[in-house]
Scaffold this active site. Structure first.
Site, PDB file in Angstrom:
ATOM      1  CB  ALA A 245       2.370  -4.075  -6.010  1.00  0.00           C
TER       2      ALA A 245
ATOM      3  CD  GLU B  54       8.189   4.120  -2.303  1.00  0.00           C
ATOM      4  OE1 GLU B  54       7.610   3.196  -1.714  1.00  0.00           O
ATOM      5  OE2 GLU B  54       7.648   4.784  -3.217  1.00  0.00           O
TER       6      GLU B  54
ATOM      7  CG  HIS C  78       5.965   1.936  -5.139  1.00  0.00           C
ATOM      8  ND1 HIS C  78       5.873   2.995  -4.277  1.00  0.00           N
ATOM      9  CD2 HIS C  78       4.677   1.709  -5.565  1.00  0.00           C
ATOM     10  CE1 HIS C  78       4.616   3.400  -4.186  1.00  0.00           C
ATOM     11  NE2 HIS C  78       3.868   2.630  -4.956  1.00  0.00           N
TER      12      HIS C  78
ATOM     13  CB  ALA D  27      -0.952  -0.022   1.196  1.00  0.00           C
ATOM     14  NE  ARG D  28       0.489   6.016  -1.487  1.00  0.00           N
ATOM     15  CZ  ARG D  28       0.155   5.455  -2.636  1.00  0.00           C
ATOM     16  NH1 ARG D  28       0.513   4.188  -2.888  1.00  0.00           N
ATOM     17  NH2 ARG D  28      -0.539   6.124  -3.535  1.00  0.00           N
TER      18      ARG D  28
END
Length: 327
Positions: free
Chosen positions: A293, A269, A291, A239-240
């Site tokens: 997904a 990131e 990151h 998610a985050r």
């Protein structure tokens, strides 16, 4: 964006955040298209100064940049999350903001289960051990250095009941898992479809997070929450970054409080070499992906199509996927 504007200037601040072979179809109205592979924060104001439409994924569109963009009418975010845009400043300036919705309902759940399967069956640990000669040294047809557990019959706790959380639940049930949807942390009485947050932590064999990052959800899982995880679950976060206390995660992994973790996001990131998650990448029960997904070919093309739809809809006077609108 008034139709009286003869040629609209459209500025894409960070095209490199999309796959290079994804097609951005031509807009139907007269326009000037300006595209940058990437834009640093300090470059945004100059690059959007005379733009009517700004497209951004991660380049920050701040109040300062918005104030200096005299023609700006639309900020089209090429993602679901809009935290890179000062929404209040846009509303004050009568600038509409749109985002992308429900494009990742296959790719994120699939990535979630890829991480879950890899960790539940220790796939990467076994792959790496074969590579270093352990199978040859074992002297027999197999060896059992790392745990292997079934997915079927296990309990999956899902934090986040939006489109992604529900899609993950559908896959989980197909694999024979029992699904528990968590109530919001600190909120009681949400009804029979939800299990109290603390009970989800206690009862789950795996926990997956599909919640937005807000002040209320920041570090929603930290040391106290890890202490409740009686079944030593696998923790998945696609998610985050910031939803999980990364220092506490490392302590939980190293102490055996949880069986493994698969993360696709980080608080910073890209993470530096000394970032807490980077310090865990040598562990056999931790997987960190960059990151991605959301980034299947099919999903990114759907995102690109929806992005152009949003701009076209705004131009025609029927805006869609509006986060904040003109007034």
């Amino acid at each position: 964006m008034s139709k009286t504007i003869t040629t609209a200037k459209v500025v894409f601040l960070d095209r490199s955040t999309m796959l290079p072979d994804v097609v951005l179809r031509q807009l139907s109205f007269p326009h000037e298209w300006v595209e940058y592979e990437a834009t640093r924060a300090e470059e945004v104001s100059d690059r959007i100064a005379d733009a009517h439409v700004v497209i951004t994924n991660k380049a920050p569109v701040t109040a300062k940049a918005i104030a200096s963009a005299r023609n700006l009418k639309l900020v089209a975010v090429a993602a679901t999350g809009t935290d890179v845009v000062d929404i209040a400043a846009c509303a004050a300036r009568n600038v509409l903001v749109s985002n992308i919705r429900d494009y990742a309902v296959d790719t994120v759940p699939e990535h979630t289960f890829a991480l879950l399967f890899a960790l539940r069956r220790s796939l990467l640990a076994y792959r790496d051990s074969v590579r270093t000669g352990r199978w040859a040294e074992s002297g027999q047809f197999c060896y059992f250095d790392y745990p292997i557990r079934n997915i079927a019959g296990s309990v999956l706790g899902i934090i986040g009941d939006g489109a992604l959380g529900r899609a993950v639940a559908d896959l989980a049930r197909a694999f024979g898992m029992r699904v528990l949807f968590s109530s919001y942390k600190g909120v009681q009485g949400m009804g029979p479809l939800y299990t109290p947050f603390e009970d989800v932590l206690r009862l789950s064999d795996a926990i997956t997070i599909h919640a937005p990052l807000t002040p209320a959800t920041r570090n929603m899982i930290g040391a106290p929450e890890f202490a409740l995880m009686e079944r030593r679950p696998i923790l998945i976060n696609t998610a985050r970054g910031g939803l999980v206390d990364e220092i506490a995660l490392g302590e939980a992994l190293r102490s055996g409080r949880i069986s493994g973790a698969g993360f696709d996001v980080a608080t910073v990131e890209p993470p530096s070499a000394d970032h807490p998650l980077m310090q865990l990448t040598g562990l056999p029960n931790f997987i960190l992906t960059p990151h991605v997904a959301w980034a299947s070919q099919e999903a990114v093309q759907s995102l690109a199509d929806q992005l152009m739809d949003n701009i076209e809809a705004f131009r025609s006077g029927t805006p869609k996927n509006v986060v904040t609108g003109a007034h």
